[in-house]
Design a protein around this motif. Sequence first.
Motif, mmCIF file in Angstrom:
data_model
loop_
_atom_site.group_PDB
_atom_site.id
_atom_site.type_symbol
_atom_site.label_atom_id
_atom_site.label_comp_id
_atom_site.label_asym_id
_atom_site.label_seq_id
_atom_site.Cartn_x
_atom_site.Cartn_y
_atom_site.Cartn_z
ATOM 1 N N THR A 2 0.835 -1.190 0.000
ATOM 2 C CA THR A 2 0.000 0.000 0.000
ATOM 3 C C THR A 2 0.868 1.237 0.000
ATOM 4 O OG1 THR A 2 -1.712 -1.141 1.228
ATOM 5 C CG2 THR A 2 -1.828 1.268 1.168
ATOM 6 N N THR A 3 0.646 2.129 -0.948
ATOM 7 C CA THR A 3 1.345 3.399 -0.989
ATOM 8 C C THR A 3 0.330 4.501 -0.935
ATOM 9 O OG1 THR A 3 3.086 2.460 -2.354
ATOM 10 C CG2 THR A 3 2.909 4.847 -2.315
ATOM 11 N N HIS A 4 0.455 5.400 0.013
ATOM 12 C CA HIS A 4 -0.410 6.557 0.079
ATOM 13 C C HIS A 4 0.219 7.677 -0.719
ATOM 14 C CE1 HIS A 4 -3.001 4.599 2.926
ATOM 15 N NE2 HIS A 4 -1.923 4.196 3.575
ATOM 16 N N PRO A 5 -0.569 8.689 -1.121
ATOM 17 C CA PRO A 5 -0.046 9.735 -1.992
ATOM 18 C C PRO A 5 1.217 10.373 -1.469
ATOM 19 C CG PRO A 5 -2.433 9.926 -1.809
ATOM 20 C CD PRO A 5 -2.008 8.849 -0.847
ATOM 21 N N ILE A 53 1.671 -0.563 -5.314
ATOM 22 C CA ILE A 53 0.306 -0.209 -5.682
ATOM 23 C C ILE A 53 -0.249 0.861 -4.745
ATOM 24 C CG2 ILE A 53 -2.068 -1.083 -5.845
ATOM 25 C CD1 ILE A 53 -0.861 -3.780 -6.648
ATOM 26 N N ILE A 54 -0.882 1.860 -5.312
ATOM 27 C CA ILE A 54 -1.606 2.857 -4.525
ATOM 28 C C ILE A 54 -3.015 2.322 -4.287
ATOM 29 C CG2 ILE A 54 -2.589 5.177 -4.491
ATOM 30 C CD1 ILE A 54 -0.232 6.137 -6.107
ATOM 31 N N HIS A 55 -3.336 2.017 -3.051
ATOM 32 C CA HIS A 55 -4.649 1.489 -2.713
ATOM 33 C C HIS A 55 -5.648 2.575 -2.339
ATOM 34 C CE1 HIS A 55 -2.368 -2.332 -2.277
ATOM 35 N NE2 HIS A 55 -3.510 -2.862 -2.656
ATOM 36 N N HIS A 56 -5.140 3.721 -1.953
ATOM 37 C CA HIS A 56 -6.047 4.812 -1.570
ATOM 38 C C HIS A 56 -5.449 6.141 -2.004
ATOM 39 C CE1 HIS A 56 -9.043 7.123 0.474
ATOM 40 N NE2 HIS A 56 -8.174 7.657 1.316
#
Length: 235
Positions: A2-5, A53-56
Amino acid sequence: MTTHPEQAHSSDQQASGHCGHGCAAHAPEAVRKAAESANGAEYDRESLRPREIIHHFPLIDELLEARRVVFGGDDQEPVFQGYRAHAYHILNFGRQWMTAQPERDEKLAIAAVFHDIAAWPNDNLDYLRPSADQADAYLDAIGRAEWKPEMRLMIEMHHKLRPYRKAHAEWVEPVRRADWCDVSFNLLRFGLPKSFIKEVNASFPLGKFYPGHVYKVSAKWMLRHPLNPIPILRW
């Protein structure tokens, strides 16, 4: 993964060592083969190292939530969620072919939300220009009018069959590739590893949106407009 902005840029330096998917109306078999022929040889041999992957990405969800009403009532919730998933595909796939830069993910997210948005609420398959018009209005509202030239091209050219090589290609071509990954059921991968695409698909399933909803809308349009059956394709 998970990568956040706020972590997106550091993720660029943490790429894995692996080599190496609308939306859109489903192209007829001859069109699909033409796209595969035009693109496959050029990109399938590329070695790409996918970012996490950016999940959010809050902007995607904020923009879509503000436009939820155009998708219809509760019975259209699966379509809304499927389009949201498609938008996350555009973001996660598109950024793989781009170098890190401050506005990359924000600009991709805006294109991802708006690229098909004018297809609703009237099942309009001739949606490229009006979708770009909505993006223009949004960019004006947030004080980003300088992004309008490339944003319009990112939207209006995302169904182009052949690689885009003209003005703002560094923005337009990644969105085009990302959309064709979904439209082609991942037959076109443009060098992305199957494992990465599989993980994105599992994180963001398209569900009833594609192919079911898109095929239904496309069939209705073709019956009503036999002389202009697929207005969104560009050569």
